[in-house]
Design a protein around this motif. Structure first.
Motif, PDB file in Angstrom:
ATOM      1  N   THR A  30      13.141  19.949 -10.200  1.00  0.00           N
ATOM      2  CA  THR A  30      13.499  20.236 -11.591  1.00  0.00           C
ATOM      3  C   THR A  30      14.456  19.175 -12.131  1.00  0.00           C
ATOM      4  N   LEU A  70      13.267  16.642 -15.019  1.00  0.00           N
ATOM      5  CA  LEU A  70      14.004  16.645 -16.273  1.00  0.00           C
ATOM      6  C   LEU A  70      14.532  15.246 -16.555  1.00  0.00           C
ATOM      7  N   LEU A 127       7.501  18.944 -19.337  1.00  0.00           N
ATOM      8  CA  LEU A 127       8.771  18.960 -20.056  1.00  0.00           C
ATOM      9  C   LEU A 127       8.739  17.965 -21.209  1.00  0.00           C
ATOM     10  N   LEU A 171      18.645  20.084 -24.115  1.00  0.00           N
ATOM     11  CA  LEU A 171      18.549  21.221 -23.200  1.00  0.00           C
ATOM     12  C   LEU A 171      18.356  22.555 -23.916  1.00  0.00           C
ATOM     13  N   LEU A 205      11.286  24.853 -20.592  1.00  0.00           N
ATOM     14  CA  LEU A 205      11.873  24.726 -19.262  1.00  0.00           C
ATOM     15  C   LEU A 205      11.701  26.020 -18.480  1.00  0.00           C
TER      16      LEU A 205
END
Lengths: 332, 327, 460
Positions: A124, A128, A214, A245, A252
């Protein structure tokens, strides 16, 4: 959990719209028009139900035939001593009882959790990072193609390539380690290394793919937000935390749920490389199930373990969706 | 709320110093010269990281190529050679079925017969049909879940969600028996059907994107007299073209790489897909030592169509995904 | 190729493990085993896993079809791991091949479930002469119920392969190697040889002062794995030479004897080779196959099965020799002996034709084709010489393998019921012992768990 009438918290972005009663000039604060339904509204709702049924029908068919029914049967078999070739005898919860006292099962559980923690954690963060790097640095199709390349290769083959590259004696990685004076590492043969190794192999395969998912989410974030933040003199770091974010959170969440569920089901990589060994160090749940059902024809017990795995996954999904509130707009 | 598909970006964006993307709605149009950010320490670091990741990503591919071009029978003698060991295209000849049994075995292969083009065709057919089904039906279902209100919606969605969690090991055998009972073994439908109607992932994925679309968009369409079907076809789908293309590509790859199910129900020569055929290079080789050269060559060849497909569509994805003003 | 390994191990190997798991799935109908039928004509499906032998069997099929124009033989071949998955699924779905190549470690599971056709009546009816087969092969195919479930097609034993150049450097002549002895205390002259062949990165040999066991360039003896419960090519040649047997009786025993001091002493000695630096640590053996390591000069010797001769001698860049396993405290050598066979599915609708095909596979006509294929040792005694000739052309002394048959020093592969369960317990247990994370004594407890499967564990 659901009803026809709009219920639950009316959230600002309720995507379902307030379908039943279209109000010509919708006031900004929604929720108007939730009054008594007229006959016309009811008829419209009936029509909408029909349309919805049409939209959902093919998926429902596939779900029922290829997922739901087999799962029900699996549930039933977990209560039997089924071995494929003779009629199953009902044994109640005996399989579940056995499971509680089965050290191999608990070991498999521990190994699987360790795998998921490493796999998802590293993956992750990396995904990201890649997605944001691509998003903020370059639109280059080339870069994107490169990072997603590993995903285009089948699981089994990826496992094999790394098995080959990480060989304790003649693998290129250990040759390189020896070249700089380090001792060879038995990546797949050492009880301490095997799970981290397998987890990272799968990170290699999936990080680009996850990054792409993403990235698609990042693309939905309006660019002017960044422009505005930049004008205010915000740093990239700050923009990541305050814009990227939060706005990426729903995507996400989806990605996390999906990757984590996939992660719990790790199988191919283990089967092709360490095969549960050394000494059960890589015997993950799915591999244990496979071993029980297929090698040992203990289908009833294997089903019980599967059911437990299924329950764990459902719990993971529910908890995750709640925590990230990705579903607040509908499942709430 | 104009839904505008952004025109292609200027080429400058492809260079390391290009402006950060992110929708890059540039109100000033192309007249204003783009500010090229100075290569700050942070940017240098970021680029280093990206290049590093790309290197890590690419090296195994190089190693596959290096191995594929080696003579399998002497591969182990020079484990640290960065170049192919006794370079030969023998492994590729084995993949395309051009080598004789003796030649193949001399180089560490199995010599089993392979009709590469047939398998390729099968793979293309199977993966295409599966993807088409998943995307179309997935989008329809996702729309119904995301933008319509009907009784039992959340319950059904939750059920679908659980399908995502059912271990495949749980469902594959009953599905196999079903195919047998339908008399479909060793036919295309057997390979395709279980994946065709639904994959929870597609629904989940698209629903999430559909949720993000402002309802004003479709309400406007509704006012113009569009029903749900019209809204779906004319508004939602075009607006979500980026995610849909992405999804299609991912599902295509998944279908392309599917191994065990087609092995189970479609191992007969005339419906055999590439992955199943490639099993030949894996476990048919002597003593469990994979024919590494052949296997790597086969892998590259099998991955090539997907890589090409991606190379072609990725540009499309880039260009179609940059909406502005949706929200 | 004929990987005659035990099932658990097999699942890993060729990588094939693959997605296979998916298979098992959830399951399905209670498939009743089909009754089958006795048609004499039609299309016969024959399954095998060894692609190297496919051409030979294709030729046998042509012979057979010429004699039986009403029967078509379709040979389908799947790699080892896919093979058992496919076969299993085929049985579950009542679509099993009419005839298939079967393995001793697998058939009990099928036979006890009524999936294999007992051949006794057919053998008797047609007067099939079982004495033409290499001794011991036919016995392996008599199941726990006393019925016969396959006719042997080939056999194999275990021997030692060595790098000829290294052996000459170490000062041994090929004939010396036939005189080696071994014991579990000091390893005898066999261990001396292993030590001599081990060389560290400074060129110091394992039996010389200053040998650095932490930096070994070439190990004297290969390690392939911990051997699970059988140790077919790993340790059975040593344990067997102490007089120890896996179970209380050769076939279909109901009590394993891993708690025997002879077994434990042998394993302790064997594991000791790792501590001495003569054999690689277990961790390093995952992945690299023995043949690659031999080729890379990492190993000087390896204990391997005869089914591997063809494969190993094809390795380029090294010259290999063979010698038989050493003589142990029992005064004899030992080598595990196994045989593959052709089995008929109970559910086959054309068992008449299937039986005719199985009989044909056992004829001299077909067996000598197999012999000339040069991959395996055929099960018919009279064509073994032919296979020896073919294999001799590769420069390997096949006597190192067949001497066991001539001198009666074979030990049969330990077939019992619950084979998969036994290995599920013994695999990890042996891994821990050989990987030095558990003492040899821990095998006593493992033995108990194994015997509990048979209800023969000592009450505690």
């Amino acid at each position: 959990m659901s009803s026809t009438a709009p219920s639950g918290p009316a959230l600002p972005q309720s995507p379902a719209g307030d379908g039943p009663v279209p109000v010509p000039a919708r006031p900004p604060g929604r929720g108007g028009g939730r009054g008594a339904q007229s006959d016309g509204a009811r008829a419209r709702q009936r029509r909408e139900n029909l349309v919805a049924a049409g939209f959902i029908a093919p998926s429902l068919l596939g779900f029922g035939v290829f997922y739901f029914w087999p799962t029900l049967r699996g549930l039933y078999f977990s209560l039997t001593d089924f071995d494929f070739f003779s009629a199953p005898a009902f044994v109640g919860l005996a399989n579940y009882q056995r499971l509680l006292e089965d050290p191999t099962f608990w070991n498999a559980m521990r190994v699987t959790l360790l795998y998921v923690a490493i796999n998802i954690g590293v993956q992750t963060v990396l995904a990201l990072a890649i997605a944001v790097l691509m998003h903020r640095l370059t639109q280059s199709t080339f870069v994107r193609s490169v990072v997603v390349m590993p995903y285009l290769v089948a699981n089994v083959v990826v496992a094999l390539v790394f098995f080959w590259m990480l060989d304790a004696q003649i693998g290129i990685v250990n040759q390189a380690l020896a070249g700089v004076g380090l001792d060879p590492v038995a990546f797949f043969g050492d009880e301490a290394w095997v799970i981290p190794t397998i987890a990272l192999v799968n990170v290699w395969r999936h990080m680009g793919y996850t990054a792409l998912l993403l990235f698609a989410g990042l693309q939905m974030i309006p660019g002017h937000l960044y422009e505005a933040a930049r004008t205010d003199g915000a740093s990239e770091w700050r923009m990541f935390w305050s814009i990227t974010l939060p706005l990426l959170r729903p995507v996400l969440a989806v990605v996390l749920v999906i990757t984590m569920i996939g992660s719990f089901q790790v199988f191919d990589t283990v089967a092709v490389t360490a095969a549960g060994g050394p000494a059960d160090a890589s015997r993950v749940l799915q591999y244990y199930i496979f071993d029980l059902a297929f090698q040992r024809l203990d289908y009833g017990y294997a089903s019980a373990v599967s059911v437990v795995l299924l329950l764990i996954l459902m719990a993971v999904a529910v908890v995750q969706l709640r925590l990230t509130r990705a579903n607040e707009s509908d499942l709430g | 709320m104009a839904v505008t598909t952004e025109p292609s970006r200027p080429a400058a964006d492809d260079t390391p110093t290009g402006t950060a993307g992110g929708g890059g709605a540039d109100p000033g149009g192309r007249v204003r010269p783009r500010r090229r950010p100075r290569p700050t320490a942070g940017r240098v670091l970021a680029w280093t990281a990206l290049v590093g990741i790309m290197a890590i990503t690419l090296f195994p591919f190089y190693w596959m190529l290096r191995t594929a071009l080696s003579d399998g029978s002497v591969l182990a003698t020079q484990p640290s050679s960065l170049l192919p060991v006794e370079p030969t295209t023998g492994a590729f000849e084995r993949v395309f079925g051009l080598a004789t049994t003796e030649e193949a075995q001399a180089q560490g292969g199995s010599g089993a017969a392979i009709s590469f083009w047939r398998y390729l065709l099968n793979s293309v057919l199977v993966a295409t049909v599966i993807t088409a089904g998943q995307v179309v039906f997935g989008a329809m279902a996702a729309y119904a879940f995301a933008r319509m209100r009907w009784p039992g919606r959340d319950a059904v969605f939750f059920l679908f969600l659980t399908a995502l969690m059912v271990p495949p090991i749980f469902t594959q055998l009953p599905n196999f028996l079903l195919m047998r009972d339908l008399g479909l073994l060793n036919t295309y439908p057997a390979i395709i059907l279980p994946f065709f109607f639904m994959t929870p992932f597609a629904i989940f994925f698209l629903r999430q994107f559909f949720l993000g679309i402002s309802s004003e968009v479709e309400e406007a369409a509704r006012l113009d007299g569009s029903g749900h079907v019209g809204t779906f076809v004319r508004i939602i789908v075009p607006m979500s073209w980026g995610p849909i293309t992405t999804l299609a590509l991912l599902q295509y790859v998944l279908a392309w790489n599917e191994y065990f199910w087609p092995l189970l129900v479609g191992s007969a020569q005339d419906v055999r897909v590439l992955t199943v055929a490639l099993g030949i290079f894996r476990s048919q080789t002597p003593q469990g030592t994979p024919d590494w050269a052949g296997l790597m060559a086969a892998t590259l060849v099998a991955a090539l169509p997907v890589l090409l497909l991606f190379a072609v569509t990725s540009r499309k994805i880039v260009n179609s995904i940059g909406f502005s003003g949706i929200k | 190729m004929t990987r005659r390994r035990t099932p658990g191990r097999a699942a890993r190997a060729a990588a094939a493990g693959t997605a296979l798991g998916l298979l098992v799935a959830g399951c399905g109908t209670t498939s009743e085993v089909g009754e089958g039928g006795w048609e004499e004509t039609g299309t016969l499906t024959y399954w095998m896993w060894d692609s190297a032998q496919l051409p030979a069997y294709q030729q046998c099929a042509e012979q057979f079809e010429a004699d039986n124009p009403d029967v078509d033989v379709v040979i389908e071949q799947f790699g080892w791991d896919d093979y058992w998955d496919k076969l299993f699924t085929a049985f579950v779905s009542n679509s099993a091949p009419d005839v298939f190549v079967d393995h001793t470690s697998r058939y009990a599971d099928y036979a006890t479930r009524g999936l294999l056709q007992p051949l006794d009546d057919l053998v008797e009816r047609d007067g099939v002469d079982l004495s033409v087969y290499v001794e011991g092969t036919t016995d392996l195919w008599v199941g726990p119920d006393g019925s016969r479930y396959g006719l042997p097609k080939d056999f194999d034993t275990v021997g030692v392969f060595y790098n000829a150049e290294m052996m000459a450097d170490a000062g041994y002549a090929p004939e010396d190697l036939w005189e080696l002895d071994w014991n579990p205390e000091d390893g005898g002259s066999y261990e001396e040889l292993i030590a001599r062949l081990t060389v560290d990165r400074n060129g110091v040999r394992g039996d010389e002062p200053g040998f650095d066991k932490t930096s070994v360039a070439t190990y004297g003896l290969a390690l392939e794995g911990a051997g699970e419960g059988f140790g077919q090519t790993e340790w059975s040649m040593y344990t067997g030479a102490t007089g120890w047997t896996h179970t209380d009786q050769p076939l279909w025993g109901t009590e394993y004897q891993y708690d025997d001091p002879r077994f434990q002493a042998t394993i302790a000695w064997w594991r000791g080779l790792v501590d001495k630096g003569y054999m690689p640590p277990l961790a390093q053996t995952v992945g690299g196959s023995v043949d690659q390591q031999l080729q890379a000069d990492r190993y000087a010797m390896a204990t391997q099965g005869s089914w591997n001769i063809n494969n190993l001698t094809r390795l380029q860049g090294i010259e290999l020799g063979t010698f038989p396993t050493p003589v142990g405290p029992s005064g004899e050598r030992a080598a595990m002996f196994n045989s593959l066979a052709d089995s008929i599915s109970t559910s086959s609708p054309r068992k008449g034709a299937a039986w005719a095909w199985v009989k044909h596979l056992g004829t001299v006509e077909c067996q000598s084709v197999v012999a000339r294929g040069g991959v395996v040792l055929p099960a018919r005694t009279e064509v073994v010489a032919e296979a020896e000739q073919t294999l001799a052309a590769t420069g390997v002394d096949i006597k190192a393998f067949t001497v066991h048959v001539e001198e009666g020093t074979t030990i049969p592969v330990p077939i019992t019921e619950n084979g998969a369960e036994v290995n599920a317990i013994m695999g990890p247990a042996m891994d821990r012992v050989v990987g030095s994370t558990a003492p040899v004594e821990s095998l006593v407890e493992a033995n108990e768990r194994v015997n509990r499967l048979f209800g023969t564990a000592d009450p505690q």
